[in-house]
Design a protein around this motif. Sequence first.
Motif, PDB file in Angstrom:
ATOM      1  N   ASP A 296       0.835  -1.567   0.516  1.00 18.48           N
ATOM      2  CA  ASP A 296       0.146  -0.140  -0.220  1.00 18.48           C
ATOM      3  C   ASP A 296       0.831   1.258  -0.309  1.00 18.48           C
ATOM      4  OD1 ASP A 296      -1.850   1.606   0.027  1.00 18.48           O
ATOM      5  OD2 ASP A 296      -2.935   0.930   1.966  1.00 18.48           O
ATOM      6  N   ASP A 298       0.870   4.106  -1.993  1.00 17.61           N
ATOM      7  CA  ASP A 298       0.506   5.297  -1.728  1.00 17.61           C
ATOM      8  C   ASP A 298       0.307   6.092  -0.041  1.00 17.61           C
ATOM      9  OD1 ASP A 298      -1.598   3.588  -1.406  1.00 17.61           O
ATOM     10  OD2 ASP A 298      -2.950   5.480  -1.972  1.00 17.61           O
ATOM     11  N   THR A 299      -0.538   5.337   0.353  1.00 18.25           N
ATOM     12  CA  THR A 299      -0.541   5.662   2.370  1.00 18.25           C
ATOM     13  C   THR A 299       0.217   5.700   2.787  1.00 18.25           C
ATOM     14  OG1 THR A 299      -3.129   4.537   1.058  1.00 18.25           O
ATOM     15  CG2 THR A 299      -2.172   4.664   3.747  1.00 18.25           C
TER      16      THR A 299
HETATM   17 MG    MG Z   1      -3.457   2.650  -0.748  1.00 21.72          MG
END
Ligand code: MG
Length: 349
Positions: A296, A298-299
């Motif tokens: 994940d 981007d997060t």
């Molecule tokens: Mg994400």
Amino acid sequence: GGPASLSRFRGALVAAVLGDCVGGEFEGAEEVPMESVLQHLNSLDDETKGNGILEYSDDTAMARCVVQSLLTRTGFDEQDMARRFAKEYSASPGRGYGSGVIQVLKKLSSPQLSDVYQPARDQFNGRGSFGNGGAMRAAPFALAFPDLDDVKRFARLGAMLTHSCSLGYNGAVLQALAVHLSLQGALDLPQQFISRLITEMEEVEDDEATRSDARILKEADKPFCERLHRVRDLMDRSKVSIEEVISELGNGIAALHSVPTAIFCVLHCLQPRECLPENYGGLERTIAYSLALGGDTDTIACMAGAIAGAHYGIEAIPQSWMKCCEGAEDAHMNAERLHMLYHQSSQGG
Ligand code: MG
Ligand code: F2R
Ligand code: MG
């Protein structure tokens, strides 16, 4: 800048947007060679390549709603925030939202809805979401409220509009706490920083909802505390591989598998690392390292960016990176408004 300086506010909000925008390239990838990360980041410096603008995703879209709501209402207003989430989703549904949260956002747009927390409670057969969607938009709570109890209380309530499982909303509390402490300069003493987070989360996780969710999901009694202890163990090691970080902390879409990971990225990159370019400063190292974990991205980069940005300040962010990211300029402006709100509150105004 000193504690809670404007530079730190700008650093936090802008670096969160950058993490989201540059991290989008690798979201969901199982393995991301550092070479590919550096190639991607180098291409941001090369204006002649005409990279265009890197668009932000749901992470920033929802954080912008949080910021606008806190500024407009000069504090937390769950009705207003819920309305903004629903309106933003209906205007731009293609920002890469989680497949579950979409149902909540659709229900939140209903004029008949009397309890804005109910759609989140109905998720996953009543168990609620443990995704990191509450945590990814939690940084603005630390930038609006100077008081630690307010940061914890409102980050939790803000997350509960979409995430009613304690493993979802406690991740948001942890992320907001990390930004709050970083803003005060607490990362100057990394060991004390992690100890403080553990102490705070011991209290946050000391309730029946956490114990019950942890039992059902077969996690430790205090899941975030247990992960923070793992972060501390990894910090104390002179060498740690990316594979070990992923296996100990995770790189997934659950808050438990991404918030402690983002905190580790920041701590690990406080000093130069062999795998990262020598000319990179701490903020660049943090973003690059977050992307190299895969999953994940981007997060994790968005959350690590907010914590690191609050530590290093806006001066640490390359201009060329800012120029390519959608929403970076808005974040720069909104940070100033949040800085004013924060200091008004701290003066009791
Ligand atoms: Mg994400
Ligand atoms: N969703 C993504 N990325 C993948 C797809 C991108 C898009 N479809 C595309 O191709 O462009 N990224 C964004 O989602 C994450 C935040 O998610 P959030 O807001 O927490 O959503 P949700 O749906 O509540 O939870 C995410 C998933 O976690 C699992 N899950 C959560 N609670 C569960 C439970 N109680 N039981 C079982 N599973 C549970 C589900 O699979 C959910 O869909 C960020 O990464 C953001 O960038
Ligand atoms: Mg996203």
